[in-house]
Design a protein around this motif. Structure first.
Motif, PDB file in Angstrom:
ATOM      1  N   MET A 172     -31.076  24.402  -9.223  1.00 40.29           N
ATOM      2  CA  MET A 172     -31.890  23.206  -9.501  1.00 40.29           C
ATOM      3  C   MET A 172     -31.399  22.574 -10.802  1.00 40.29           C
ATOM      4  SD  MET A 172     -34.732  21.489  -8.447  1.00 40.29           S
ATOM      5  CE  MET A 172     -35.864  22.608  -7.639  1.00 40.29           C
ATOM      6  N   THR A 173     -31.017  21.312 -10.735  1.00 40.62           N
ATOM      7  CA  THR A 173     -30.564  20.570 -11.913  1.00 40.62           C
ATOM      8  C   THR A 173     -31.530  19.426 -12.154  1.00 40.62           C
ATOM      9  OG1 THR A 173     -28.280  21.098 -11.365  1.00 40.62           O
ATOM     10  CG2 THR A 173     -28.622  19.304 -12.902  1.00 40.62           C
ATOM     11  N   HIS A 174     -31.717  19.041 -13.425  1.00 36.45           N
ATOM     12  CA  HIS A 174     -32.655  17.953 -13.694  1.00 36.45           C
ATOM     13  C   HIS A 174     -32.081  16.988 -14.722  1.00 36.45           C
ATOM     14  CE1 HIS A 174     -33.619  21.020 -16.784  1.00 36.45           C
ATOM     15  NE2 HIS A 174     -33.833  19.982 -17.554  1.00 36.45           N
ATOM     16  N   ASN A 175     -32.619  15.745 -14.688  1.00 36.06           N
ATOM     17  CA  ASN A 175     -32.367  14.806 -15.769  1.00 36.06           C
ATOM     18  C   ASN A 175     -33.695  14.552 -16.456  1.00 36.06           C
ATOM     19  OD1 ASN A 175     -33.778  13.006 -14.162  1.00 36.06           O
ATOM     20  ND2 ASN A 175     -32.001  11.771 -13.633  1.00 36.06           N
ATOM     21  N   GLU A 176     -33.837  13.426 -17.156  1.00 29.82           N
ATOM     22  CA  GLU A 176     -35.063  13.209 -17.930  1.00 29.82           C
ATOM     23  C   GLU A 176     -36.282  12.884 -17.071  1.00 29.82           C
ATOM     24  OE1 GLU A 176     -32.877  11.066 -21.670  1.00 29.82           O
ATOM     25  OE2 GLU A 176     -32.628  10.390 -19.619  1.00 29.82           O
ATOM     26  N   PHE A 177     -36.086  12.517 -15.824  1.00 33.88           N
ATOM     27  CA  PHE A 177     -37.197  12.066 -15.004  1.00 33.88           C
ATOM     28  C   PHE A 177     -37.391  12.857 -13.717  1.00 33.88           C
ATOM     29  CE2 PHE A 177     -35.829   8.474 -17.519  1.00 33.88           C
ATOM     30  CZ  PHE A 177     -37.017   7.984 -18.032  1.00 33.88           C
ATOM     31  N   LEU A 178     -36.311  13.438 -13.191  1.00 32.97           N
ATOM     32  CA  LEU A 178     -36.388  14.129 -11.909  1.00 32.97           C
ATOM     33  C   LEU A 178     -35.549  15.403 -11.947  1.00 32.97           C
ATOM     34  CD1 LEU A 178     -35.808  11.042  -9.575  1.00 32.97           C
ATOM     35  CD2 LEU A 178     -37.967  12.292  -9.779  1.00 32.97           C
ATOM     36  N   GLY A 217     -14.288  15.106   2.996  1.00 31.26           N
ATOM     37  CA  GLY A 217     -14.432  15.673   1.664  1.00 31.26           C
ATOM     38  C   GLY A 217     -15.832  15.382   1.155  1.00 31.26           C
ATOM     39  N   PHE A 218     -16.304  16.163   0.183  1.00 32.89           N
ATOM     40  CA  PHE A 218     -17.623  15.892  -0.394  1.00 32.89           C
ATOM     41  C   PHE A 218     -17.650  16.351  -1.845  1.00 32.89           C
ATOM     42  CE2 PHE A 218     -17.974  20.192   1.273  1.00 32.89           C
ATOM     43  CZ  PHE A 218     -18.623  20.869   0.246  1.00 32.89           C
ATOM     44  N   LEU A 219     -18.609  15.812  -2.565  1.00 34.95           N
ATOM     45  CA  LEU A 219     -18.796  16.180  -3.969  1.00 34.95           C
ATOM     46  C   LEU A 219     -20.285  16.169  -4.265  1.00 34.95           C
ATOM     47  CD1 LEU A 219     -17.754  16.688  -6.885  1.00 34.95           C
ATOM     48  CD2 LEU A 219     -17.609  14.203  -7.148  1.00 34.95           C
ATOM     49  N   SER A 220     -20.775  17.245  -4.869  1.00 32.17           N
ATOM     50  CA  SER A 220     -22.146  17.317  -5.369  1.00 32.17           C
ATOM     51  C   SER A 220     -22.075  17.620  -6.856  1.00 32.17           C
ATOM     52  CB  SER A 220     -22.936  18.421  -4.653  1.00 32.17           C
ATOM     53  OG  SER A 220     -23.079  18.136  -3.278  1.00 32.17           O
ATOM     54  N   SER A 221     -22.485  16.655  -7.672  1.00 31.24           N
ATOM     55  CA  SER A 221     -22.454  16.830  -9.118  1.00 31.24           C
ATOM     56  C   SER A 221     -23.800  16.408  -9.703  1.00 31.24           C
ATOM     57  CB  SER A 221     -21.315  16.001  -9.729  1.00 31.24           C
ATOM     58  OG  SER A 221     -21.255  16.179 -11.128  1.00 31.24           O
ATOM     59  N   PRO A 222     -24.835  17.261  -9.537  1.00 30.95           N
ATOM     60  CA  PRO A 222     -26.163  16.898 -10.046  1.00 30.95           C
ATOM     61  C   PRO A 222     -26.178  16.623 -11.542  1.00 30.95           C
ATOM     62  CG  PRO A 222     -26.264  18.831  -8.609  1.00 30.95           C
ATOM     63  CD  PRO A 222     -24.818  18.566  -8.876  1.00 30.95           C
ATOM     64  N   GLU A 223     -25.320  17.321 -12.292  1.00 37.98           N
ATOM     65  CA  GLU A 223     -25.280  17.115 -13.745  1.00 37.98           C
ATOM     66  C   GLU A 223     -24.889  15.681 -14.094  1.00 37.98           C
ATOM     67  OE1 GLU A 223     -23.498  19.325 -12.101  1.00 37.98           O
ATOM     68  OE2 GLU A 223     -24.455  21.249 -12.542  1.00 37.98           O
ATOM     69  N   SER A 224     -24.061  15.071 -13.244  1.00 36.86           N
ATOM     70  CA  SER A 224     -23.635  13.689 -13.457  1.00 36.86           C
ATOM     71  C   SER A 224     -24.529  12.695 -12.731  1.00 36.86           C
ATOM     72  CB  SER A 224     -22.192  13.500 -12.967  1.00 36.86           C
ATOM     73  OG  SER A 224     -21.308  14.373 -13.625  1.00 36.86           O
ATOM     74  N   GLY A 225     -25.341  13.180 -11.796  1.00 37.61           N
ATOM     75  CA  GLY A 225     -26.139  12.289 -10.972  1.00 37.61           C
ATOM     76  C   GLY A 225     -25.311  11.641  -9.876  1.00 37.61           C
ATOM     77  N   LEU A 228     -25.813   7.617  -6.493  1.00 41.00           N
ATOM     78  CA  LEU A 228     -25.778   7.697  -7.950  1.00 41.00           C
ATOM     79  C   LEU A 228     -27.212   7.643  -8.454  1.00 41.00           C
ATOM     80  CD1 LEU A 228     -23.035   6.334  -6.948  1.00 41.00           C
ATOM     81  CD2 LEU A 228     -22.856   5.374  -9.238  1.00 41.00           C
ATOM     82  N   VAL A 229     -27.626   8.621  -9.250  1.00 37.44           N
ATOM     83  CA  VAL A 229     -28.990   8.648  -9.773  1.00 37.44           C
ATOM     84  C   VAL A 229     -28.960   8.877 -11.279  1.00 37.44           C
ATOM     85  CG1 VAL A 229     -31.276   9.698  -9.620  1.00 37.44           C
ATOM     86  CG2 VAL A 229     -29.813   9.638  -7.591  1.00 37.44           C
ATOM     87  N   HIS A 230     -29.657   7.986 -12.003  1.00 39.73           N
ATOM     88  CA  HIS A 230     -29.846   8.182 -13.444  1.00 39.73           C
ATOM     89  C   HIS A 230     -31.287   7.817 -13.772  1.00 39.73           C
ATOM     90  CE1 HIS A 230     -29.574   7.633 -17.807  1.00 39.73           C
ATOM     91  NE2 HIS A 230     -28.544   8.445 -17.736  1.00 39.73           N
ATOM     92  N   GLY A 231     -32.002   8.758 -14.406  1.00 38.05           N
ATOM     93  CA  GLY A 231     -33.435   8.543 -14.574  1.00 38.05           C
ATOM     94  C   GLY A 231     -34.078   8.511 -13.200  1.00 38.05           C
ATOM     95  N   GLY A 259     -41.105  19.858 -20.475  1.00 37.14           N
ATOM     96  CA  GLY A 259     -40.435  19.619 -21.756  1.00 37.14           C
ATOM     97  C   GLY A 259     -39.655  18.325 -21.751  1.00 37.14           C
ATOM     98  N   ASP A 260     -39.006  18.024 -20.639  1.00 41.98           N
ATOM     99  CA  ASP A 260     -38.249  16.784 -20.532  1.00 41.98           C
ATOM    100  C   ASP A 260     -39.169  15.586 -20.572  1.00 41.98           C
ATOM    101  OD1 ASP A 260     -35.960  18.133 -20.419  1.00 41.98           O
ATOM    102  OD2 ASP A 260     -35.225  17.269 -18.547  1.00 41.98           O
TER     103      ASP A 260
END
Length: 262
Positions: free
Chosen positions: A1-7, A27-35, A107-110, A248-249
């Motif tokens: 489970m990876t999170h950003n400031e909102f999700l 091909g595929f890429l999953s990079s939750p840290e980058s969103g 692409l997800v940010h916030g 905390g976030d």
């Protein structure tokens, strides 16, 4: 489970060569840290289609941690353009005609999300029990439907159903479309190559996404069912579910908002 400031993000992914192909050109890429999550479906045969899809993945791996939604999109498009040029150069070197790859990305940010795509690999959003296709296929049959030239019934039996009108690596610059929105807790996104949708109807995909299963179990079940139905093509799926951010976030976010108000 990876999170950003909102999700927070829980991700699953699965890919299979299928029952009739010798090489997996997906091909595929999953990079939750980058969103960032994406699926690419190569075309052009062995040593071409797989090169195209993997080139997209290789370029996007380096996307890093963006500072904003705009930064994430800029990083994505810059790397996609770079992949486009590499694929074009490889096609010239091979001298066997056009090669390329579809791409569908999330692409997800916030809480901001954007789906950027080229070709017929799809993005779906499952929200509150309802499945919506976020993307619109870049295909000959979709263009004919949109123009009113053929009916939905005719489209189902169209002989050139898989002819795509856009892909990465076939034009000087990438030709993509974008859909934006706001992600919510409980949202589930599915990215897939057309190897899935060739065999499963949307309502069947919705039934699986609606089950209380982890994303990885959903991916495994989707691929398993595709194989059971003959899997004429490679099949690749990425499922991402949005959850709540840790407290905390949220505290840091609220503190930042208070600072801005003062």
């Amino acid at each position: 489970m990876t999170h950003n400031e909102f999700l927070s993000f829980e991700t699953g992914q699965a890919s299979d060569v299928g029952l009739r192909r010798e090489v997996n050109e997906d091909g595929f890429l999953s990079s939750p840290e980058s969103g960032l999550w994406l699926v690419a479906d190569g075309m052009g045969g062995h040593a071409a289609g797989d090169f195209a899809s993997q080139t997209i993945v290789r370029e996007l791996v380096s996307i890093g941690r963006p500072g904003s939604s705009d930064d994430l999109r800029a990083r994505f498009l810059e790397r996609l353009s770079r992949a486009n040029l590499v694929i074009l150069e490889h096609a010239n070197l091979l001298g066997r005609g056009t090669i390329g790859s579809t791409v569908v990305s999330l692409l997800v940010h916030g809480r901001d999300y954007a789906c950027i795509w080229s070709g017929d690999s799809r993005a779906y959003l499952f929200r509150a029990g309802r499945l919506t296709q976020v993307t619109r296929d870049h295909t000959e049959v979709r263009a004919l439907l949109d123009a009113g030239t053929i009916t939905e019934e005719e489209a189902r039996h169209w002989p050139r159903k898989n002819v795509i009108t856009r892909a990465i690596g076939v034009t000087d610059t990438p030709e993509c479309d974008t859909v934006e929105g706001q992600a919510r807790e409980g949202d589930t996104f599915l990215l897939c190559s057309d190897g899935l949708t060739e065999h499963l109807e949307d309502h069947e995909i919705a039934d699986l996404l609606g089950e209380a299963l982890p994303p990885q179990a959903i991916c495994d079940a989707l691929v398993r069912e595709t194989l059971a139905r003959g899997a004429r093509d490679n099949v690749t799926v990425v499922v991402m579910r949005c959850g709540p951010a840790p407290e905390g976030d949220l505290d840091r976010v609220y503190a930042g908002e208070m600072d801005e108000l003062q």
